[in-house]
Design a protein around this motif. Structure first.
Motif, PDB file in Angstrom:
ATOM      1  N   MET A 151       0.830  -1.210   0.000  1.00 52.12           N
ATOM      2  CA  MET A 151       0.000   0.000   0.000  1.00 52.12           C
ATOM      3  C   MET A 151       0.860   1.254   0.000  1.00 52.12           C
ATOM      4  O   MET A 151       0.604   2.204  -0.739  1.00 52.12           O
ATOM      5  CB  MET A 151      -0.909   0.020   1.238  1.00 52.12           C
ATOM      6  CG  MET A 151      -2.189  -0.755   1.131  1.00 52.12           C
ATOM      7  SD  MET A 151      -3.288  -0.379   2.524  1.00 52.12           S
ATOM      8  CE  MET A 151      -3.900   1.244   2.019  1.00 52.12           C
ATOM      9  N   ALA A 152       1.889   1.250   0.849  1.00 52.34           N
ATOM     10  CA  ALA A 152       2.782   2.411   0.941  1.00 52.34           C
ATOM     11  C   ALA A 152       3.467   2.671  -0.399  1.00 52.34           C
ATOM     12  O   ALA A 152       3.561   3.819  -0.853  1.00 52.34           O
ATOM     13  CB  ALA A 152       3.822   2.185   2.034  1.00 52.34           C
ATOM     14  N   LYS A 153       3.918   1.608  -1.050  1.00 55.38           N
ATOM     15  CA  LYS A 153       4.584   1.745  -2.347  1.00 55.38           C
ATOM     16  C   LYS A 153       3.639   2.354  -3.384  1.00 55.38           C
ATOM     17  O   LYS A 153       4.025   3.262  -4.138  1.00 55.38           O
ATOM     18  CB  LYS A 153       5.064   0.369  -2.822  1.00 55.38           C
ATOM     19  CG  LYS A 153       5.753   0.402  -4.185  1.00 55.38           C
ATOM     20  CD  LYS A 153       6.185  -1.000  -4.609  1.00 55.38           C
ATOM     21  CE  LYS A 153       6.805  -0.978  -6.010  1.00 55.38           C
ATOM     22  NZ  LYS A 153       7.196  -2.340  -6.463  1.00 55.38           N
ATOM     23  N   GLU A 154       2.390   1.876  -3.410  1.00 56.17           N
ATOM     24  CA  GLU A 154       1.430   2.378  -4.390  1.00 56.17           C
ATOM     25  C   GLU A 154       1.032   3.832  -4.113  1.00 56.17           C
ATOM     26  O   GLU A 154       0.851   4.627  -5.045  1.00 56.17           O
ATOM     27  CB  GLU A 154       0.181   1.486  -4.416  1.00 56.17           C
ATOM     28  CG  GLU A 154       0.430   0.042  -4.830  1.00 56.17           C
ATOM     29  CD  GLU A 154       1.002  -0.104  -6.226  1.00 56.17           C
ATOM     30  OE1 GLU A 154       0.786   0.803  -7.055  1.00 56.17           O
ATOM     31  OE2 GLU A 154       1.659  -1.122  -6.492  1.00 56.17           O
ATOM     32  N   THR A 155       0.914   4.191  -2.845  1.00 57.59           N
ATOM     33  CA  THR A 155       0.584   5.585  -2.529  1.00 57.59           C
ATOM     34  C   THR A 155       1.744   6.507  -2.882  1.00 57.59           C
ATOM     35  O   THR A 155       1.530   7.653  -3.293  1.00 57.59           O
ATOM     36  CB  THR A 155       0.216   5.770  -1.042  1.00 57.59           C
ATOM     37  OG1 THR A 155       1.282   5.303  -0.203  1.00 57.59           O
ATOM     38  CG2 THR A 155      -1.053   5.030  -0.684  1.00 57.59           C
ATOM     39  N   MET A 156       2.979   6.004  -2.750  1.00 57.80           N
ATOM     40  CA  MET A 156       4.146   6.804  -3.129  1.00 57.80           C
ATOM     41  C   MET A 156       4.145   7.066  -4.634  1.00 57.80           C
ATOM     42  O   MET A 156       4.475   8.167  -5.088  1.00 57.80           O
ATOM     43  CB  MET A 156       5.428   6.069  -2.739  1.00 57.80           C
ATOM     44  CG  MET A 156       5.638   5.957  -1.247  1.00 57.80           C
ATOM     45  SD  MET A 156       6.373   7.423  -0.555  1.00 57.80           S
ATOM     46  CE  MET A 156       8.064   7.157  -0.996  1.00 57.80           C
ATOM     47  N   ILE A 157       3.773   6.050  -5.407  1.00 53.89           N
ATOM     48  CA  ILE A 157       3.677   6.228  -6.860  1.00 53.89           C
ATOM     49  C   ILE A 157       2.666   7.328  -7.174  1.00 53.89           C
ATOM     50  O   ILE A 157       2.921   8.228  -7.983  1.00 53.89           O
ATOM     51  CB  ILE A 157       3.267   4.905  -7.542  1.00 53.89           C
ATOM     52  CG1 ILE A 157       4.401   3.884  -7.448  1.00 53.89           C
ATOM     53  CG2 ILE A 157       2.874   5.149  -9.002  1.00 53.89           C
ATOM     54  CD1 ILE A 157       4.019   2.487  -7.916  1.00 53.89           C
TER      55      ILE A 157
END
Length: 212
Positions: A122-128
């Motif tokens: 989730m964190a990775k996708e929100t960073m994108i």
């Protein structure tokens, strides 16, 4: 006069990029502290939020000076007014990163009873989403802004997966229910960060087209 005006707009863009990098760093630090149960990094992430708040004030002042001292054409007026809206969402992202770090500190005295892969995803996708929303503003890229808005479905889907898994874990092991509830709150903050990135992208589209 025109050269000064263009310089002000350039400085605004540069400050928006800098604030975007700051909130990106705040999320990275918060998630790193969470995964490693690193209290010191979590504390630094919380302290860093004050710098983000200060940056928000600086950008707001910059926008007001442009609006009051210049006579922006319609497109530039939308760019500046959108920046004012966007920094509010960006500041809230910084707040949520600090919120995650506060929860990390509360959970630091006991090992995790479940894996955090989905939360890290989730964190990775929100960073994108976050990075691309700022890029879409700077480059006036409508298609990238629309892609960010569509990307929110991925984050929402991951949040649903995390929520279901944690609810099952709570039922299976009530003793660690509080920890599971805290992790669910972390996931909720990440979901909200995705919502704020979506808001930023919607303001980007408005700044270019004049339509929300």
């Amino acid at each position: 006069m025109r050269d000064k005006y263009m310089k002000q707009l350039e400085n605004l863009n540069n400050n928006m990029i800098e604030m975007g990098a700051m909130i990106e760093k705040s999320i990275e630090n918060a998630i790193s502290a969470l995964v490693r149960q690193d209290v010191e990094t979590a504390k630094k992430a919380i302290e860093y939020d004050a710098e983000i708040d200060e940056m928000e004030k600086n950008i707001e002042n910059m926008c007001m000076k442009i609006l009051l001292s210049q006579q922006p054409v319609a497109s530039d007026l939308r760019t500046v007014s959108s920046a004012l809206k966007m920094v509010t969402d960006m500041e809230r992202i910084g707040d949520h990163a600090a919120d995650i770090s506060e929860i990390t500190i509360m959970m630091a005295d006991k090992p995790y009873r479940c894996k955090l892969e989905k939360i890290e995803k989730m964190a990775k996708e929100t960073m994108i989403m976050l990075v691309q929303s700022i890029e879409s503003y700077v480059n006036k890229d409508i298609e990238k802004a629309k892609a960010v808005i569509n990307h929110d479905d991925i984050v929402d889907g991951l949040f649903d997966e995390v929520k279901k898994a944690l609810i099952v874990a709570i039922k299976d092991d009530e003793e660690d229910g509080e920890q599971m509830a805290d992790l669910l709150m972390v996931a909720k903050y990440l979901e909200r960060i995705g919502d704020h990135a979506t808001n930023i992208s919607e303001w980007v589209i408005y700044s270019i087209t004049g339509k929300r």
